[in-house]
Scaffold this motif. Structure first.
Motif, PDB file in Angstrom:
ATOM      1  N   ASP A  31       0.812  -1.210   0.000  1.00 45.09           N
ATOM      2  CA  ASP A  31       0.000   0.000   0.000  1.00 45.09           C
ATOM      3  C   ASP A  31       0.847   1.263   0.000  1.00 45.09           C
ATOM      4  O   ASP A  31       0.333   2.362   0.098  1.00 45.09           O
ATOM      5  CB  ASP A  31      -0.956   0.009   1.193  1.00 45.09           C
ATOM      6  CG  ASP A  31      -0.255   0.199   2.532  1.00 45.09           C
ATOM      7  OD1 ASP A  31       0.954  -0.117   2.626  1.00 45.09           O
ATOM      8  OD2 ASP A  31      -0.909   0.661   3.481  1.00 45.09           O
ATOM      9  N   LYS A  32       2.163   1.110  -0.119  1.00 51.16           N
ATOM     10  CA  LYS A  32       3.064   2.266  -0.123  1.00 51.16           C
ATOM     11  C   LYS A  32       3.911   2.270  -1.390  1.00 51.16           C
ATOM     12  O   LYS A  32       4.186   1.222  -1.973  1.00 51.16           O
ATOM     13  CB  LYS A  32       3.998   2.224   1.082  1.00 51.16           C
ATOM     14  CG  LYS A  32       3.300   2.361   2.408  1.00 51.16           C
ATOM     15  CD  LYS A  32       4.322   2.340   3.521  1.00 51.16           C
ATOM     16  CE  LYS A  32       3.626   2.415   4.869  1.00 51.16           C
ATOM     17  NZ  LYS A  32       4.587   2.299   5.966  1.00 51.16           N
ATOM     18  N   SER A  34       7.023   2.782  -1.482  1.00 47.91           N
ATOM     19  CA  SER A  34       8.247   2.037  -1.200  1.00 47.91           C
ATOM     20  C   SER A  34       8.054   0.537  -1.395  1.00 47.91           C
ATOM     21  O   SER A  34       8.985  -0.162  -1.796  1.00 47.91           O
ATOM     22  CB  SER A  34       8.765   2.334   0.211  1.00 47.91           C
ATOM     23  OG  SER A  34       7.825   1.950   1.192  1.00 47.91           O
ATOM     24  N   ASP A  35       6.849   0.021  -1.143  1.00 44.23           N
ATOM     25  CA  ASP A  35       6.550  -1.393  -1.394  1.00 44.23           C
ATOM     26  C   ASP A  35       6.670  -1.688  -2.894  1.00 44.23           C
ATOM     27  O   ASP A  35       7.264  -2.687  -3.303  1.00 44.23           O
ATOM     28  CB  ASP A  35       5.126  -1.745  -0.943  1.00 44.23           C
ATOM     29  CG  ASP A  35       4.887  -1.558   0.535  1.00 44.23           C
ATOM     30  OD1 ASP A  35       5.847  -1.674   1.329  1.00 44.23           O
ATOM     31  OD2 ASP A  35       3.724  -1.296   0.912  1.00 44.23           O
ATOM     32  N   TYR A  53      -2.197   3.366   3.016  1.00 47.57           N
ATOM     33  CA  TYR A  53      -1.657   4.523   2.312  1.00 47.57           C
ATOM     34  C   TYR A  53      -1.969   4.509   0.818  1.00 47.57           C
ATOM     35  O   TYR A  53      -1.757   5.503   0.135  1.00 47.57           O
ATOM     36  CB  TYR A  53      -0.140   4.582   2.487  1.00 47.57           C
ATOM     37  CG  TYR A  53       0.287   4.769   3.918  1.00 47.57           C
ATOM     38  CD1 TYR A  53       0.294   6.026   4.501  1.00 47.57           C
ATOM     39  CD2 TYR A  53       0.693   3.679   4.685  1.00 47.57           C
ATOM     40  CE1 TYR A  53       0.684   6.204   5.817  1.00 47.57           C
ATOM     41  CE2 TYR A  53       1.085   3.847   6.002  1.00 47.57           C
ATOM     42  CZ  TYR A  53       1.080   5.107   6.568  1.00 47.57           C
ATOM     43  OH  TYR A  53       1.463   5.274   7.855  1.00 47.57           O
ATOM     44  N   LEU A  57      -1.905   7.487  -2.596  1.00 41.60           N
ATOM     45  CA  LEU A  57      -1.100   7.372  -3.817  1.00 41.60           C
ATOM     46  C   LEU A  57      -1.968   7.530  -5.058  1.00 41.60           C
ATOM     47  O   LEU A  57      -1.587   8.209  -6.012  1.00 41.60           O
ATOM     48  CB  LEU A  57      -0.384   6.024  -3.872  1.00 41.60           C
ATOM     49  CG  LEU A  57       0.779   5.804  -2.926  1.00 41.60           C
ATOM     50  CD1 LEU A  57       1.313   4.389  -3.084  1.00 41.60           C
ATOM     51  CD2 LEU A  57       1.868   6.804  -3.182  1.00 41.60           C
TER      52      LEU A  57
END
Length: 84
Positions: A31-32, A34-35, A53, A57
Protein backbone atom coordinates in the motif's frame (compact mmCIF):
# COMPACT_ATOMS: atom_id res chain seq x y z
CA UNK A 1 21.44 2.64 4.63
CA UNK A 2 20.63 -1.08 4.95
CA UNK A 3 19.69 -2.88 1.72
CA UNK A 4 16.87 -4.48 3.73
CA UNK A 5 15.01 -1.18 4.10
CA UNK A 6 12.38 -0.36 1.50
CA UNK A 7 12.51 0.97 -1.18
CA UNK A 8 15.71 -1.05 -1.53
CA UNK A 9 15.09 -4.67 -2.62
CA UNK A 10 17.12 -6.43 0.08
CA UNK A 11 14.21 -8.12 1.86
CA UNK A 12 12.85 -9.51 -1.39
CA UNK A 13 16.28 -10.67 -2.53
CA UNK A 14 16.94 -12.34 0.82
CA UNK A 15 13.66 -14.26 0.62
CA UNK A 16 14.44 -15.34 -2.95
CA UNK A 17 17.89 -16.53 -1.93
CA UNK A 18 16.66 -18.42 1.16
CA UNK A 19 13.85 -20.11 -0.76
CA UNK A 20 15.95 -20.56 -3.90
CA UNK A 21 13.30 -19.01 -6.13
CA UNK A 22 13.23 -16.37 -8.82
CA UNK A 23 11.03 -13.35 -8.23
CA UNK A 24 9.93 -12.77 -11.81
CA UNK A 25 6.29 -13.73 -11.90
CA UNK A 26 5.92 -13.27 -8.13
CA UNK A 27 3.28 -10.70 -7.21
CA UNK A 28 4.06 -8.43 -4.27
CA UNK A 29 1.10 -6.52 -2.83
CA UNK A 30 1.56 -3.32 -0.87
CA UNK A 31 0.00 0.00 0.00
CA UNK A 32 3.06 2.27 -0.12
CA UNK A 33 5.22 3.58 -2.92
CA UNK A 34 8.25 2.04 -1.20
CA UNK A 35 6.55 -1.39 -1.39
CA UNK A 36 6.10 -0.98 -5.14
CA UNK A 37 9.64 0.31 -5.65
CA UNK A 38 11.22 -2.52 -3.64
CA UNK A 39 9.23 -5.19 -5.47
CA UNK A 40 10.10 -3.69 -8.85
CA UNK A 41 13.79 -3.36 -7.98
CA UNK A 42 13.87 -7.04 -6.96
CA UNK A 43 12.22 -8.16 -10.20
CA UNK A 44 8.83 -9.00 -8.69
CA UNK A 45 5.50 -7.73 -10.01
CA UNK A 46 4.05 -5.08 -7.68
CA UNK A 47 0.35 -4.51 -7.07
CA UNK A 48 -1.23 -1.75 -5.00
CA UNK A 49 -4.17 -1.91 -2.62
CA UNK A 50 -6.11 1.27 -1.86
CA UNK A 51 -6.35 0.43 1.83
CA UNK A 52 -3.87 2.07 4.18
CA UNK A 53 -1.66 4.52 2.31
CA UNK A 54 -2.68 3.27 -1.13
CA UNK A 55 -5.66 5.58 -1.53
CA UNK A 56 -3.44 8.63 -1.10
CA UNK A 57 -1.10 7.37 -3.82
CA UNK A 58 -4.04 6.95 -6.18
CA UNK A 59 -5.53 10.36 -5.35
CA UNK A 60 -2.17 12.08 -5.92
CA UNK A 61 -1.41 10.18 -9.14
CA UNK A 62 1.73 8.67 -7.61
CA UNK A 63 1.13 5.07 -8.75
CA UNK A 64 3.77 4.03 -11.28
CA UNK A 65 2.42 3.20 -14.73
CA UNK A 66 1.42 -0.42 -15.20
CA UNK A 67 0.94 -1.23 -11.50
CA UNK A 68 -2.50 -2.77 -10.97
CA UNK A 69 -4.67 -1.13 -8.31
CA UNK A 70 -7.13 -3.10 -6.16
CA UNK A 71 -9.65 -1.85 -3.62
CA UNK A 72 -8.31 -4.15 -0.88
CA UNK A 73 -6.69 -7.55 -0.34
CA UNK A 74 -9.99 -9.33 -0.91
CA UNK A 75 -10.39 -7.67 -4.31
CA UNK A 76 -6.78 -8.53 -5.14
CA UNK A 77 -7.35 -12.19 -4.23
CA UNK A 78 -10.53 -12.34 -6.31
CA UNK A 79 -8.67 -10.83 -9.25
CA UNK A 80 -5.83 -13.30 -8.84
CA UNK A 81 -8.31 -16.18 -8.82
CA UNK A 82 -10.16 -14.81 -11.82
CA UNK A 83 -13.26 -13.85 -9.81
CA UNK A 84 -13.38 -10.18 -10.79
Amino acid sequence: GCECRKPKPGLFLDIAKRLRVRLDGVIAVGDKLSDIQAASAAGANPALVRTGYGQTLVENNKVPEGVPIHEDLSAFAKSLLGNH
